[in-house]
Design an enzyme around this catalytic site. Structure first.
Site, PDB file in Angstrom:
ATOM      1  N   LYS A  54       0.897  -1.234   0.126  1.00  0.00           N
ATOM      2  CA  LYS A  54      -0.070  -0.021   0.009  1.00  0.00           C
ATOM      3  C   LYS A  54       0.785   1.248  -0.064  1.00  0.00           C
ATOM      4  O   LYS A  54       0.452   2.269  -0.713  1.00  0.00           O
ATOM      5  CB  LYS A  54      -1.023  -0.011   1.153  1.00  0.00           C
ATOM      6  CG  LYS A  54      -2.074  -1.110   0.968  1.00  0.00           C
ATOM      7  CD  LYS A  54      -2.684  -1.319   2.424  1.00  0.00           C
ATOM      8  CE  LYS A  54      -3.681  -2.388   2.319  1.00  0.00           C
ATOM      9  NZ  LYS A  54      -4.141  -2.863   3.327  1.00  0.00           N
ATOM     10  N   GLN A  98      -4.133  -1.515   9.707  1.00  0.00           N
ATOM     11  CA  GLN A  98      -4.163  -2.941   9.154  1.00  0.00           C
ATOM     12  C   GLN A  98      -4.668  -3.827  10.114  1.00  0.00           C
ATOM     13  O   GLN A  98      -4.205  -3.891  11.228  1.00  0.00           O
ATOM     14  CB  GLN A  98      -2.673  -3.274   8.589  1.00  0.00           C
ATOM     15  CG  GLN A  98      -2.363  -4.491   7.987  1.00  0.00           C
ATOM     16  CD  GLN A  98      -3.040  -4.549   6.543  1.00  0.00           C
ATOM     17  OE1 GLN A  98      -2.923  -3.411   5.869  1.00  0.00           O
ATOM     18  NE2 GLN A  98      -3.776  -5.656   6.464  1.00  0.00           N
ATOM     19  N   ASP A 121     -11.203   2.632   3.860  1.00  0.00           N
ATOM     20  CA  ASP A 121     -11.761   1.399   3.641  1.00  0.00           C
ATOM     21  C   ASP A 121     -13.057   0.954   3.532  1.00  0.00           C
ATOM     22  O   ASP A 121     -13.456  -0.014   3.208  1.00  0.00           O
ATOM     23  CB  ASP A 121     -11.199   0.326   5.015  1.00  0.00           C
ATOM     24  CG  ASP A 121      -9.863  -0.254   4.696  1.00  0.00           C
ATOM     25  OD1 ASP A 121      -9.489  -0.542   3.429  1.00  0.00           O
ATOM     26  OD2 ASP A 121      -9.126  -0.867   5.429  1.00  0.00           O
TER      27      ASP A 121
END
Ligand code: NAP
Length: 302
Positions: A54, A98, A121
């Site tokens: 990412k 994460q 997200d």
């Protein structure tokens, strides 16, 4: 019939090039770039590799990237304070925590502490609600379903009035993609059926699908005889079925299989996604798109 391959690796490059161009334009006109913070707690090797990918992608697009690594004994309170810090940081437009988090931390509490307008997200209940309402309410569609829809649209598959069957009802793939495909609007307007482990006759539903989206996590679950000739088959499943030595690096790598019997299915379907190289590369791409959009919403450009 040999199906057209919908390659996530190629579509990813197209979308990343579009994002990069937009970032440069916004930087030139407004003097700002999208800011993404990746918060990694501990050193779980899979999480490290996801976060690294990412960060690399964000940097390649000219984003401001903040890598915030924390020890795995960080307290829940300290992690919540960190989220609060980035919620109030005007240069950060996307906050990514994460997962998984260590057991002593309540994941839900942490994710719900993220400002919904920085929740790139798309897992915050506010964004789940916005997705359900649809249309202009949607700010951050969750990344994997957004990638799936993008692949279908860019492949030129007709969704209007199509019978879409989704195998799986998870919160991260099955449920959101089902909602997205049934909404009013382009790339959607489909008639959607969701099937799962309690469904009586899985095969009969799959056979009706013009677009079959499979996210079960069961290698080879979908048999070729379940596929309607000419259908679009999106295989989300990523299953490790063994190990092999990579020809490129000489190192051990996982052998990955999807939820669909690919070799047989490609002779029947009209379009199909491979595993690996299909849906997988789209998830990070859509995370970048959500981060760019977060800045655009702030600037009144979207
Ligand atoms: P999940 O949370 O385990 O959900 C799986 C769903 O499939 C459940 O709803 C389950 O039904 C259903 N299911 C499982 N076995 C079935 C069967 N035999 N018949 C019918 N339905 C069945 O999985 P997930 O997180 O959605 O992920 C699904 C797959 O996609 C995994 O292989 C995962 O690795 C992959 N994935 C890939 C990406 C990516 O490429 N970027 C992202 C996310 C996930 P019940 O609800 O009844 O249990």
């Amino acid at each position: 019939m040999t199906a057209k391959l919908i390659k996530g690796t190629e579509i990813r490059e197209q979308i990343l090039a579009e994002i990069k161009e937009e970032v440069e334009k916004i930087k030139a006109e407004h003097g700002v770039v999208p800011g993404l913070v990746t918060i990694l707690v501990g050193e779980n090797p899979a999480s490290v590799s996801y976060v690294t990918a990412k960060i690399k992608t964000a940097k390649s697009l000219g984003f401001k990237e903040v890598q915030d690594n924390q020890p795995d004994d960080i307290s829940e309170e300290a992690l919540l304070e960190l989220i609060d810090k980035y919620n109030n940081d005007d240069t950060i437009h996307g906050i990514l925590v994460q997962l998984p988090l260590p057991k002593h931390i309540d994941e839900k509490k942490v994710l719900n502490a993220i400002d919904p307008d920085k929740d790139v997200d798309g897992f915050h209940p506010v964004n789940v609600g916005r997705l359900m309402i649809g249309g202009k309410e949607v700010k951050f569609p969750p990344c994997t379903p957004a990638g799936i829809q993008e692949m279908i649209v860019r492949a030129g598959v007709e969704t209007e009035g199509a019978e879409v069957v989704v195998v799986g009802r998870s919160n991260i793939v099955g449920k959101p993609i089902a909602v997205m495909m049934m909404q009013k609007g382009p790339g959607a307007n489909a008639t959607v059926t969701v099937v799962h482990t309690r469904t009586k006759d899985l095969a009969s539903h799959c056979k009706r699908a013009d677009i079959l989206i499979v996210a079960a996590g069961v290698p080879g679950l979908v048999k070729p005889e379940w596929i309607k000739p000419g259908a679009c088959v999106i295989d989300v499943g990523v299953n490790r079925v063994g190990e092999k030595i990579s020809e490129k690096t000489g190192k051990k790598v996982a052998i990955l299989r999807g939820d669909v019997d690919f070799d047989a299915a490609k002779e029947i379907a009209g379009w199909i996604t491979p595993v690996p190289g299909g849906v997988g590369p789209m998830t990070i791409t859509m995370l970048m798109k959500n981060t760019l959009n977060s800045l655009k919403y702030k600037l009144g450009l979207a």
